[in-house]
Design an enzyme around this catalytic site. Structure first.
Site, PDB file in Angstrom:
ATOM      1  N   SER A   1       8.033   3.320  12.806  1.00 21.33           N
ATOM      2  CA  SER A   1       7.793   4.338  11.796  1.00 21.33           C
ATOM      3  C   SER A   1       6.969   5.474  12.417  1.00 21.33           C
ATOM      4  O   SER A   1       5.925   5.234  13.017  1.00 21.33           O
ATOM      5  CB  SER A   1       7.060   3.695  10.614  1.00 21.33           C
ATOM      6  OG  SER A   1       6.936   4.614   9.562  1.00 21.33           O
TER       7      SER A   1
ATOM      8  N   CYS B   1      -1.030   0.198   2.153  1.00 18.62           N
ATOM      9  CA  CYS B   1       0.042   0.148   1.169  1.00 18.62           C
ATOM     10  C   CYS B   1      -0.343  -0.739  -0.017  1.00 18.62           C
ATOM     11  O   CYS B   1       0.369  -0.804  -1.009  1.00 18.62           O
ATOM     12  CB  CYS B   1       1.325  -0.357   1.824  1.00 18.62           C
ATOM     13  SG  CYS B   1       1.607   0.397   3.425  1.00 18.62           S
TER      14      CYS B   1
HETATM   15  C1  LIG Z   1       3.296   0.840   8.058  1.00 17.79           C
HETATM   16  C2  LIG Z   1       4.021  -0.410   8.316  1.00 17.79           C
HETATM   17  C3  LIG Z   1       5.265  -0.635   7.740  1.00 17.79           C
HETATM   18  C4  LIG Z   1       5.897   0.307   6.755  1.00 17.79           C
HETATM   19  O1  LIG Z   1       6.282   1.497   7.297  1.00 17.79           O
HETATM   20  P1  LIG Z   1       6.405   2.780   6.329  1.00 17.79           P
HETATM   21  O2  LIG Z   1       7.270   3.687   7.103  1.00 17.79           O
HETATM   22  O3  LIG Z   1       5.009   3.275   6.165  1.00 17.79           O
HETATM   23  O4  LIG Z   1       6.986   2.306   5.052  1.00 17.79           O
HETATM   24  C5  LIG Z   1       5.926  -1.808   8.019  1.00 17.79           C
HETATM   25  N1  LIG Z   1       5.365  -2.730   8.843  1.00 17.79           N
HETATM   26  C6  LIG Z   1       4.173  -2.556   9.405  1.00 17.79           C
HETATM   27  C7  LIG Z   1       3.624  -3.618  10.300  1.00 17.79           C
HETATM   28  C8  LIG Z   1       3.449  -1.396   9.162  1.00 17.79           C
HETATM   29  O5  LIG Z   1       2.253  -1.242   9.715  1.00 17.79           O
END
Ligand SMILES: *Cc1c(COP(=O)(O)O)cnc(C)c1O
Length: 315
Positions: free
Chosen positions: A118, A246
């Protein structure tokens, strides 16, 4: 992937400490009749390879294990788990959102079939991510529509965010070469040893050394993580977090810290300190100055502390 392989089997293996980005789709698949095994981590935050192996069945079609946990920063044994899956022809997905851009990543040595990342976790713009798909792997599209991206993901691409992801990747490679993540890791070590020597009743969560450069997570005996982060913000302008960003606003104990076997109190006490390339030694030292006082004053407020005070006064 699960839908694509559902004729072959309907069993999936993952871990108890995955991000909701993996856990919630697993729950949705369970509602569709798939079976999911959630493997537990050890006290040091690591999921044993043997435990993953023990969870595999002849009808296991997919394994998903994160590269590093987002609350503790603990690195998982992806290479070995990947090798195990490869041997048995099971598709292996790795959520590498916490490591891409911070550690060297080689999809070949990691033995992954699928890997997700991401952009905003490595200084890119929010709203773009990427899925690495090994050449021989085919999967069904989640979104039906136009034939963009060879029909793997319908819809017109968000070109600015995708271009920004590319630029952030190039910058991350340069930063890795320039030792900027080594700088972050040195700050983390300064923070960890400073807290260990300066704050009584502080417990580091997750593996001591096998962690991403920028994350340290501590539980402070007898205080709530939420109190610590509010006080650090109010008194020093520090932005820290309890569990996952989150799950912000939740006062429940961290499911991740419960999974590694912490009692409820310490799981509610989890405080995550995240460091980035822009942070300085002076900032870490300022935090180390303030933190013992914050923890001290919160302890004096806790019901346990009040009860102890009352007993002392009565005596
Ligand atoms: C931030 C994160 C996500 C989610 O990614 P987003 O693009 O923010 O939805 C998934 N897995 C891990 C381990 C993360 O740190």
């Amino acid at each position: 992937m699960a839908h694509r392989l559902s004729q072959k089997g309907r069993h999936i293996v993952t871990t108890q400490i995955e991000h909701d980005a993996v856990l919630h789709p697993c729950h949705a698949l369970e509602r569709e009749g798939f079976e999911v095994a959630y493997v537990a981590p050890q006290r040091d935050g690591r999921v044993p390879v043997e435990a993953v192996e023990a969870a595999l069945r002849p009808d296991t079609i997919l394994v998903s294990v994160m590269h590093a946990n987002n609350e503790m920063g603990t690195l998982q044994l992806i290479e070995s788990i990947g090798a195990l899956c490869r041997e048995r022809g099971i598709i292996f997905h790795c959520d590498a959102c916490q490591t891409v851009g911070h550690l060297p990543i080689d999809v070949k040595t990691l033995n992954v079939d699928l890997l997700t990342l991401s952009a905003h976790k490595f200084y890119g713009a929010k709203g773009a991510g990427a899925l690495y798909i090994r050449r021989s792997v085919r999967l069904d599209a989640l979104i039906d529509g136009g034939t963009q991206q060879k029909s793997r993901r319908a819809g017109t691409e968000n070109v600015p965010a995708i271009a920004a992801l590319g630029a952030a990747s190039v910058a991350a490679m340069r930063a890795l070469k320039n030792g900027q993540e080594t700088h972050v890791q040195a700050l983390r070590e300064r923070l960890i040893s400073g807290i260990e020597t300066g704050v009584e009743g502080a417990y580091l969560n997750g593996h001591r050394s096998e962690r991403v450069p920028g994350i340290a997570n501590f539980s402070f005996d007898g205080v709530e993580g939420e109190g610590v982060i509010l006080e650090l913000d109010a008194r020093g302008g520090f932005c820290c977090s309890t569990g996952s960003a989150c799950a912000a606003g939740s006062l429940d104990p961290s499911p991740v810290l419960l999974a590694i076997g912490l009692p409820n109190g310490l799981a509610r006490a989890g405080t995550r300190f995240s460091l980035g390339r822009g942070n300085t030694e002076a900032e870490v030292d300022a935090l180390l100055q303030l933190l013992p006082r914050v923890v001290q004053s919160l302890r004096q407020l806790s019901p346990e502390a009040r009860a102890a005070n009352a007993t002392m006064n009565a005596e």
